[in-house]
Scaffold this active site. Structure first.
Site, PDB file in Angstrom:
ATOM      1  N   TRP A 209       1.920   3.074  -2.539  1.00 42.34           N
ATOM      2  CA  TRP A 209       1.434   4.034  -3.319  1.00 42.34           C
ATOM      3  C   TRP A 209      -0.090   4.219  -3.222  1.00 42.34           C
ATOM      4  O   TRP A 209      -0.202   6.068  -2.983  1.00 42.34           O
ATOM      5  CB  TRP A 209       0.771   3.047  -4.939  1.00 42.34           C
ATOM      6  CG  TRP A 209       2.456   2.785  -5.627  1.00 42.34           C
ATOM      7  CD1 TRP A 209       4.027   2.944  -5.383  1.00 42.34           C
ATOM      8  CD2 TRP A 209       3.258   2.864  -7.347  1.00 42.34           C
ATOM      9  NE1 TRP A 209       4.660   2.505  -6.186  1.00 42.34           N
ATOM     10  CE2 TRP A 209       4.238   2.632  -7.729  1.00 42.34           C
ATOM     11  CE3 TRP A 209       1.635   3.269  -8.111  1.00 42.34           C
ATOM     12  CZ2 TRP A 209       4.790   2.332  -8.821  1.00 42.34           C
ATOM     13  CZ3 TRP A 209       2.152   2.480  -9.204  1.00 42.34           C
ATOM     14  CH2 TRP A 209       3.491   2.659  -9.933  1.00 42.34           C
TER      15      TRP A 209
ATOM     16  N   ASP B   5      -6.286  -5.864  -4.607  1.00 47.86           N
ATOM     17  CA  ASP B   5      -5.025  -6.577  -5.022  1.00 47.86           C
ATOM     18  C   ASP B   5      -5.296  -8.093  -3.923  1.00 47.86           C
ATOM     19  O   ASP B   5      -6.482  -7.688  -3.149  1.00 47.86           O
ATOM     20  CB  ASP B   5      -4.042  -6.428  -3.498  1.00 47.86           C
ATOM     21  CG  ASP B   5      -1.983  -6.349  -4.163  1.00 47.86           C
ATOM     22  OD1 ASP B   5      -1.816  -5.879  -4.589  1.00 47.86           O
ATOM     23  OD2 ASP B   5      -2.155  -8.190  -4.252  1.00 47.86           O
TER      24      ASP B   5
ATOM     25  N   ASP C 196      -8.500 -10.992  -8.026  1.00 46.37           N
ATOM     26  CA  ASP C 196      -7.490 -10.723  -8.638  1.00 46.37           C
ATOM     27  C   ASP C 196      -7.945  -9.877 -10.118  1.00 46.37           C
ATOM     28  O   ASP C 196      -8.567  -9.626 -10.781  1.00 46.37           O
ATOM     29  CB  ASP C 196      -7.300 -11.910  -9.620  1.00 46.37           C
ATOM     30  CG  ASP C 196      -6.897 -12.557 -10.116  1.00 46.37           C
ATOM     31  OD1 ASP C 196      -6.263 -11.973 -11.079  1.00 46.37           O
ATOM     32  OD2 ASP C 196      -6.712 -13.923 -10.559  1.00 46.37           O
TER      33      ASP C 196
ATOM     34  N   LYS D 280       3.370  -0.995 -14.415  1.00 45.08           N
ATOM     35  CA  LYS D 280       4.768  -0.589 -14.486  1.00 45.08           C
ATOM     36  C   LYS D 280       5.106  -1.798 -15.859  1.00 45.08           C
ATOM     37  O   LYS D 280       3.633  -3.080 -15.786  1.00 45.08           O
ATOM     38  CB  LYS D 280       5.236  -2.105 -13.541  1.00 45.08           C
ATOM     39  CG  LYS D 280       6.723  -3.093 -13.564  1.00 45.08           C
ATOM     40  CD  LYS D 280       7.404  -3.062 -11.905  1.00 45.08           C
ATOM     41  CE  LYS D 280       6.323  -3.998 -10.944  1.00 45.08           C
ATOM     42  NZ  LYS D 280       6.926  -3.586  -9.401  1.00 45.08           N
TER      43      LYS D 280
ATOM     44  N   GLY E  90       0.217  -1.324   0.130  1.00 43.06           N
ATOM     45  CA  GLY E  90       0.115   0.059  -0.071  1.00 43.06           C
ATOM     46  C   GLY E  90       0.805   1.681   0.122  1.00 43.06           C
ATOM     47  O   GLY E  90       0.518   2.192   0.188  1.00 43.06           O
TER      48      GLY E  90
END
Ligand SMILES: C[S@@+](CC[C@H](N)C(=O)[O-])C[C@H]1O[C@@H](n2cnc3c(N)ncnc32)[C@H](O)[C@@H]1O
Length: 376
Positions: A55, A121, A137, A213, A53
């Site tokens: 971010w 998450d 998910d 990312k 957590g």
């Protein structure tokens, strides 16, 4: 590895604990914001793959509490540096004019109005004030309605596949548990990226931003080309806190502008095998890459705009930027520890790490380092 050794070898790990961040990843987002001013005008955000957590903490502190970090903190620092240089210069300006206010009054916090942050998450996440956390998910289609409902609980329409009130920014720091098999890791990472993009397509508003990312594998330029169809600007960035030795980087996509008639669909999600339709009315910025191997073994790359020829596989190369202040710590270097340093525990230990069962079994068998006789 002992606590001291890790503190020494990873300055960002130590700083994260000292500054109260749940993970060193916080610095990656802050350094991306320094370069791209990500949070300007932003109030509605989705944070994907958010645990533990850090971010979300950055979002909470910048948007909900109104603290200054990243870009705005950097602008403040620049102003102060300029002032210091001016003071030291021979210019005979009135000293008073250049003086910082006595005892520097801290600037008031500027919380934003109507902030909405939803974080998702696979792992359970410890709560953060003002943030909605979902355990789900992101690659599963059932996560989309969950997200839409969390964003607009009052106006949620189960038959809709897009947000009633879209968001300004979607960020994703998704990473699978790496196996060390490069190709497999890159493949799984790319699946997370496509899932994040599909979710972003359902919830972003026109002009919105997407930051995610990536692992820079050999076919990553195909991904850039696809992203370029839905976003005005696509750049790749490597924050200073991301180790140079890692293939990790971040795509920063701005100006969400999907082709006319495009509708994000859960039944037919975008993926490596499914390409976005190209908008014939949208001018395309294509770049042709010429590669030539010189006699001395150096590969020369020549970039030049060219008209796309029928059937030709022309790839688009995203501009690459390093970000984060040059004076910031180098993520690959070891540093001497400050004398007054106290070794701290992580701010938020993982709630349900994949190695949890192994730890429990090891504990039951008498502990670590050679005392685990009972395990085998
Ligand atoms: C590098 S961590 C994210 C760190 C986070 N940005 C922070 O600042 O604390 C990567 C996260 O991706 C999550 N993740 C991996 N696969 C996922 C999936 N399919 N759905 C949701 N989360 C996933 C992992 O559980 C892990 O918490």
């Amino acid at each position: 590895m002992g606590k001291s050794s890790k503190d020494k070898r990873d300055a960002y790990y130590r700083l994260a604990k000292e500054q109260g961040w749940r993970a060193r990843s916080a610095f990656k987002l802050l350094q991306l914001d320094e370069e791209f001013n990500l949070f300007e005008g932003v109030t509605r955000v989705v944070d994907l793959c958010a645990a533990p957590g850090s971010w979300s903490q950055v979002l909470s502190r910048v948007l909900i509490k109104g603290e200054k970090f990243g870009r705005s903190a950097w602008e403040d620092k620049e102003r102060k540096d300029r002032l210091a240089v001016l003071k030291a210069s021979v210019i005979k300006k009135s000293e008073q004019e250049l003086q910082e206010p006595e005892g520097e009054v801290p600037e008031p916090l500027r919380p934003r109005e109507n902030v909405k942050i939803v974080s998702i998450d696979l792992q359970p996440m410890s709560p953060l004030e003002g943030i909605i956390t979902l355990q789900a998910d992101i690659t599963h289609p059932s996560t989309v309605p969950l997200l839409l409902k969390a964003l607009d609980p009052e106006s949620y329409d189960p038959s809709s596949t897009s947000a009633a009130h879209p968001v300004d920014l979607v960020i994703s720091d998704g990473a699978p548990d790496v196996t060390g098999l490069h190709d497999l890791d890159i493949y799984v990472q790319s699946q997370l990226l496509w899932a994040a993009l599909n979710l972003a397509l359902c919830v972003l508003k026109p002009g919105g931003k997407f930051v995610a990312k990536i692992f820079r594998g050999k076919d990553v330029d195909l991904l850039f080309a696809q992203l370029k169809i839905v976003f005005e600007r696509v750049r790749v960035a490597k924050p200073r806190s991301s180790r140079a030795s890692s293939i990790e980087a971040f795509v920063v996509c701005e100006g969400f502008n999907p082709p006319k008639g495009f509708k994000a669909s859960l039944d037919n999600p975008l993926g490596a095998a499914q390409k976005l339709p190209v908008d014939p009315e949208k001018p395309r910025e294509r770049t042709k890459l010429y590669r030539r191997l010189r006699e001395d073994g150096i590969t020369e790359l020549e970039l030049g705009s060219d008209e796309e020829k029928e059937g030709e596989d022309v790839r688009w190369i995203a501009p690459f930027l390093a970000c984060g202040d040059l004076s910031a710590y180098d993520a690959d270097a070891s540093y001497h520890l400050p004398k007054d340093r106290v070794s701290l525990d992580p701010v938020q230990p993982p709630t349900a790490p994949p190695y949890k069962r192994a730890l429990e079994m090891r504990k039951k068998a008498g502990g670590a380092y050679g005392k685990t006789k009972g395990l085998i």
